[in-house]
Design an enzyme around this catalytic site. Sequence first.
Site, PDB file in Angstrom:
ATOM      1  N   LYS A  52     -10.114  -0.200 -16.767  1.00  0.00           N
ATOM      2  CA  LYS A  52     -10.548  -1.544 -16.406  1.00  0.00           C
ATOM      3  C   LYS A  52     -10.760  -2.422 -17.639  1.00  0.00           C
ATOM      4  O   LYS A  52     -10.530  -3.642 -17.593  1.00  0.00           O
ATOM      5  CB  LYS A  52     -11.824  -1.482 -15.564  1.00  0.00           C
ATOM      6  CG  LYS A  52     -11.601  -0.918 -14.159  1.00  0.00           C
ATOM      7  CD  LYS A  52     -10.563  -1.706 -13.380  1.00  0.00           C
ATOM      8  CE  LYS A  52     -10.471  -1.302 -11.922  1.00  0.00           C
ATOM      9  NZ  LYS A  52      -9.394  -2.027 -11.211  1.00  0.00           N
TER      10      LYS A  52
ATOM     11  N   TYR B  72     -11.843   5.572 -15.722  1.00  0.00           N
ATOM     12  CA  TYR B  72     -11.920   4.320 -14.960  1.00  0.00           C
ATOM     13  C   TYR B  72     -12.343   3.162 -15.861  1.00  0.00           C
ATOM     14  O   TYR B  72     -11.728   2.088 -15.858  1.00  0.00           O
ATOM     15  CB  TYR B  72     -12.901   4.479 -13.804  1.00  0.00           C
ATOM     16  CG  TYR B  72     -13.168   3.216 -13.020  1.00  0.00           C
ATOM     17  CD1 TYR B  72     -12.287   2.784 -12.044  1.00  0.00           C
ATOM     18  CD2 TYR B  72     -14.310   2.452 -13.259  1.00  0.00           C
ATOM     19  CE1 TYR B  72     -12.524   1.613 -11.318  1.00  0.00           C
ATOM     20  CE2 TYR B  72     -14.561   1.291 -12.545  1.00  0.00           C
ATOM     21  CZ  TYR B  72     -13.672   0.873 -11.581  1.00  0.00           C
ATOM     22  OH  TYR B  72     -13.917  -0.281 -10.877  1.00  0.00           O
TER      23      TYR B  72
ATOM     24  N   THR C  70     -17.389  -1.792   1.021  1.00  0.00           N
ATOM     25  CA  THR C  70     -16.144  -1.377   1.653  1.00  0.00           C
ATOM     26  C   THR C  70     -16.183   0.146   1.801  1.00  0.00           C
ATOM     27  O   THR C  70     -17.086   0.810   1.280  1.00  0.00           O
ATOM     28  CB  THR C  70     -14.918  -1.752   0.796  1.00  0.00           C
ATOM     29  OG1 THR C  70     -14.962  -1.002  -0.428  1.00  0.00           O
ATOM     30  CG2 THR C  70     -14.907  -3.240   0.473  1.00  0.00           C
TER      31      THR C  70
ATOM     32  N   ASP D 242       4.598   3.346  -4.075  1.00  0.00           N
ATOM     33  CA  ASP D 242       3.611   3.843  -5.020  1.00  0.00           C
ATOM     34  C   ASP D 242       3.618   2.939  -6.248  1.00  0.00           C
ATOM     35  O   ASP D 242       4.656   2.753  -6.892  1.00  0.00           O
ATOM     36  CB  ASP D 242       3.975   5.284  -5.411  1.00  0.00           C
ATOM     37  CG  ASP D 242       2.950   5.944  -6.315  1.00  0.00           C
ATOM     38  OD1 ASP D 242       2.148   5.227  -6.951  1.00  0.00           O
ATOM     39  OD2 ASP D 242       2.962   7.190  -6.404  1.00  0.00           O
ATOM     40  N   VAL D 243       2.474   2.368  -6.595  1.00  0.00           N
ATOM     41  CA  VAL D 243       2.432   1.402  -7.693  1.00  0.00           C
ATOM     42  C   VAL D 243       2.665   2.046  -9.062  1.00  0.00           C
ATOM     43  O   VAL D 243       2.774   1.333 -10.067  1.00  0.00           O
ATOM     44  CB  VAL D 243       1.096   0.630  -7.721  1.00  0.00           C
ATOM     45  CG1 VAL D 243       0.944  -0.219  -6.473  1.00  0.00           C
ATOM     46  CG2 VAL D 243      -0.089   1.570  -7.905  1.00  0.00           C
TER      47      VAL D 243
ATOM     48  N   ASP E  91       0.871  -1.178   0.000  1.00  0.00           N
ATOM     49  CA  ASP E  91       0.000   0.000   0.000  1.00  0.00           C
ATOM     50  C   ASP E  91       0.906   1.225   0.000  1.00  0.00           C
ATOM     51  O   ASP E  91       2.067   1.154   0.452  1.00  0.00           O
ATOM     52  CB  ASP E  91      -0.923   0.014   1.219  1.00  0.00           C
ATOM     53  CG  ASP E  91      -2.205   0.794   0.947  1.00  0.00           C
ATOM     54  OD1 ASP E  91      -3.221   0.159   0.590  1.00  0.00           O
ATOM     55  OD2 ASP E  91      -2.191   2.034   1.068  1.00  0.00           O
TER      56      ASP E  91
END
Length: 254
Positions: free
Chosen positions: A169, A165, A200, A70-71, A49
Amino acid sequence: MATNSSGLSASADGPLAGKVAFITGAGSGLGAAFARRLAADGATVVVNDIDAAAAAAVAVELAGDTAVFDVTDPVAFDTEVDKAFERHGRLDILINMASLYRAVPFDDTTVELWDQQQHVDLRAAYLCAKSAVPFMRKSGGGRIINFSDWVAASARPRYKGYVAYYVAKAGVKALTEALALELAGDQILVNAIAPGLIKTDFSSFFHENPDRMKAVQKTQPIPRIADPDEVGYMALYLASDEASNMRSEEHTSE
């Protein structure tokens, strides 16, 4: 059989015993739920994370490990995945869960917002696979589980304000299919989960507002909000030896 602080029983002889899983975006939400599910079934989980405190909290809870970065940083991927392999001696499972979910009208979608969405949701999945695959080969094979979205899986947008988004995806879906073909000969099986609305903090904008929930429920074939554990069991199956002949599938959960 021990019990971790999440209340789940951690099994030393579970279906994932002896396996090591690396999960991006696992400091909260679905990522944390998957980390708990896999740990309960025997896996050692490396929790990624960008939030160091969140990653540490989940890792401590599960007696796991952390990889805070950081991805969107390709150098960090190589460094941290390499460290995880050095510490644990193998890498069997990769779950690319890191994602951004936000409504932005098309006219307000700047190049910066567009790039950030693609980098976190799509580019990061590619980068992590690129870093993980050499170590999975050394481990004798592995599982990569990407996360798309049920709307992208349907190939038909349903909500306005999610252009970046949706495209990201849809790209994850295509990446999954291409990697599944490329890596099958290495016994690295690549699948995707395409969830609908899951309860969530990530989705509180919807499930804490009755009117928004009614609108969403009208679009979903199963008109209710799912529990993270329901999707967690799907991830568990795809990560296990029982899914040894399954690849290039996008499993919808809505």
